[in-house]
Design an enzyme around this catalytic site. Structure first.
Site, PDB file in Angstrom:
ATOM      1  N   CYS A  95      -3.817   1.259   0.747  1.00 46.72           N
ATOM      2  CA  CYS A  95      -3.945   0.166  -0.225  1.00 46.72           C
ATOM      3  C   CYS A  95      -3.478  -1.175   0.320  1.00 46.72           C
ATOM      4  O   CYS A  95      -3.918  -2.222  -0.144  1.00 46.72           O
ATOM      5  CB  CYS A  95      -3.150   0.483  -1.493  1.00 46.72           C
ATOM      6  SG  CYS A  95      -3.526   2.076  -2.200  1.00 46.72           S
ATOM      7  N   HIS A 347      -9.239  -2.266  -8.145  1.00 51.24           N
ATOM      8  CA  HIS A 347      -8.401  -2.114  -6.944  1.00 51.24           C
ATOM      9  C   HIS A 347      -9.214  -1.429  -5.849  1.00 51.24           C
ATOM     10  O   HIS A 347      -9.090  -0.231  -5.625  1.00 51.24           O
ATOM     11  CB  HIS A 347      -7.164  -1.291  -7.312  1.00 51.24           C
ATOM     12  CG  HIS A 347      -6.276  -0.927  -6.164  1.00 51.24           C
ATOM     13  ND1 HIS A 347      -6.153  -1.696  -5.023  1.00 51.24           N
ATOM     14  CD2 HIS A 347      -5.441   0.141  -5.986  1.00 51.24           C
ATOM     15  CE1 HIS A 347      -5.294  -1.116  -4.190  1.00 51.24           C
ATOM     16  NE2 HIS A 347      -4.856  -0.006  -4.757  1.00 51.24           N
ATOM     17  N   CYS A 378       2.290  -1.106  -3.819  1.00 52.39           N
ATOM     18  CA  CYS A 378       2.627   0.226  -3.323  1.00 52.39           C
ATOM     19  C   CYS A 378       1.514   0.701  -2.404  1.00 52.39           C
ATOM     20  O   CYS A 378       0.395   0.192  -2.438  1.00 52.39           O
ATOM     21  CB  CYS A 378       2.835   1.200  -4.481  1.00 52.39           C
ATOM     22  SG  CYS A 378       1.379   1.484  -5.516  1.00 52.39           S
TER      23      CYS A 378
END
Length: 400
Positions: A95, A347, A378
């Site tokens: 991510c 996302h 995160c």
């Protein structure tokens, strides 16, 4: 010894984020074409950037295969029409891919190796679901290095709820509702559109133009959120409503040394202060931004009270709430994600870090009373990433 050079964020843009899958607007669009479209848009709106002065291109993707493979930074640079003398490479930190693209190239600028660089990320989760084709080493489970749930991000979010009982499902739902409402208001007020690069899309209905994020749900209600299924655990607390979805999209940013920006007449939107990454137990990866933020603050000689604006990636509402609780910040603090976040906009994994930076940069311009801002997120397998930025428009005057 090489002297340290100050690093500035000159500009950043992104594509609208789409829903992953056959019904999503980018189903018939290649991943590399998405990041190339963003790159071309960024360069077009910065005509004073000499293309042959770009020293590096770093593009992140979590699943590097197919149209997200083949050393994305280099292939995207070629496809975007940059001179063949401009090198590039690919990055993977799940991510935090785009965030790592920025910090990696920023390190090169600070050292003096680069003057100008392009950093971003792309994720086409419709074509490349997270973990698709991956082959986790059997030692992870056989030697109990991690639990089986560590590879399931939704399960790690449920474990944060377990560990911190005060982080209730109702709080997560309220935070998620606020994200949707703030994103809708930001679109209504024209806050997000200036940094979106429209993308031509093709579907069974013919050609169209993607101009806004596809996953927005402004009609969301608390009652609706309360009734959603909990797919990661019976009677759980994580739902499709209080988590980010599966999305497609790309981001790109232009970084420069402060000296090069001045030489070329490029205005800086932000100045890099510090950054840090940290590891945590993979089973509760969502708390990763807590230690990474503490590290970044310490390196900068700052405290959390010095941060006037927060752009926190909303992978899961509970994950953001865990950071807010740790630092004693209210769930509805107006400094936090004031234009909404990933729960509303989406996302697309490796692209999201630069979206946070784009939004913070735009907010800085509106808030000369704010000196420092934080972008944090995160990261899968138990990590967190944090970048602290300084507002070049800061005038020291308190907001009336």
């Amino acid at each position: 010894m090489a002297e340290r050079h100050e690093v500035v964020f000159v500009d950043g843009v992104r594509t609208p984020f789409g829903r992953a899958g056959e019904k999503g607007m980018y189903w018939n669009t290649r991943a590399d074409d998405l990041v190339v479209k963003a790159m071309v848009g960024l360069l077009e709106r910065n005509p004073d950037v000499p293309h042959d002065r770009i020293d590096e291109v770093a593009i992140a993707a979590t699943t590097q295969q197919g149209d997200q493979g083949l050393t994305l930074g280099r292939t995207a640079a070629l496809l975007a029409g940059l001179p063949k003398s401009v090198p590039g490479f690919a990055i993977d930190r799940m991510c935090a891919g785009a965030m790592t693209s920025v910090t990696t190239l920023a390190g090169g600028i600070a050292f003096g190796a680069y003057d100008l660089a392009l950093a971003g990320g792309v994720e086409h989760m419709g074509r490349h679901p997270m973990g698709f084709g991956a082959d986790p080493n059997p030692r992870f489970l056989a030697e109990k290095l991690v639990s089986g749930e560590a590879l399931n991000m939704g399960s790690t979010a449920e474990r944060i709820h377990d560990r911190f009982p005060q982080l209730t499902k109702e709080r997560s739902d309220r935070f998620a509702l606020a994200s949707q409402q703030k994103a809708a208001a930001a679109y209504d007020n024209g806050k997000l559109q200036p940094d979106l690069i429209p993308v031509s899309v093709r579907s069974e209905a013919g050609w169209g133009l993607a101009t806004r994020d596809e996953a927005l749900r402004p009609e969301t209600t608390l009652e609706g959120l309360a009734g959603l299924k909990t797919p990661f655990r019976p009677h759980g607390r994580v739902t499709a409503g209080n988590a980010s979805g599966l999305n497609d999209g790309a981001t790109i940013s232009l970084l420069a040394s402060e000296a090069a920006a001045k030489e070329l007449g490029l205005a800086a939107k932000m100045k890099l202060v510090s950054f840090a990454f940290a590891g945590v137990e993979p089973e509760i990866m969502g708390i990763g931004p807590v230690p990474s933020t503490e590290k970044a603050l310490k390196k900068a000689g700052l405290s959390i009270t010095d941060i006037g604006l927060f752009e926190l990636n909303e992978a899961f509402a509970v994950q953001v709430l865990s950071l807010l609780d740790h630092f004693g910040i209210a769930d509805d603090d107006p400094r936090v994600n004031q234009w909404g976040g990933a729960i509303a906009m989406g996302h697309p994994l490796a692209s999201s870090g630069v979206r946070l930076m784009i939004q913070l940069a735009a907010q800085f311009k509106e808030r000369p009373d704010v000196r420092y801002g934080l972008t944090a997120m995160c990261v899968g397998l138990g990590q967190g990433g944090s970048v602290i930025w300084e507002n070049p428009y800061f005038d020291g005057k308190k907001k009336k």
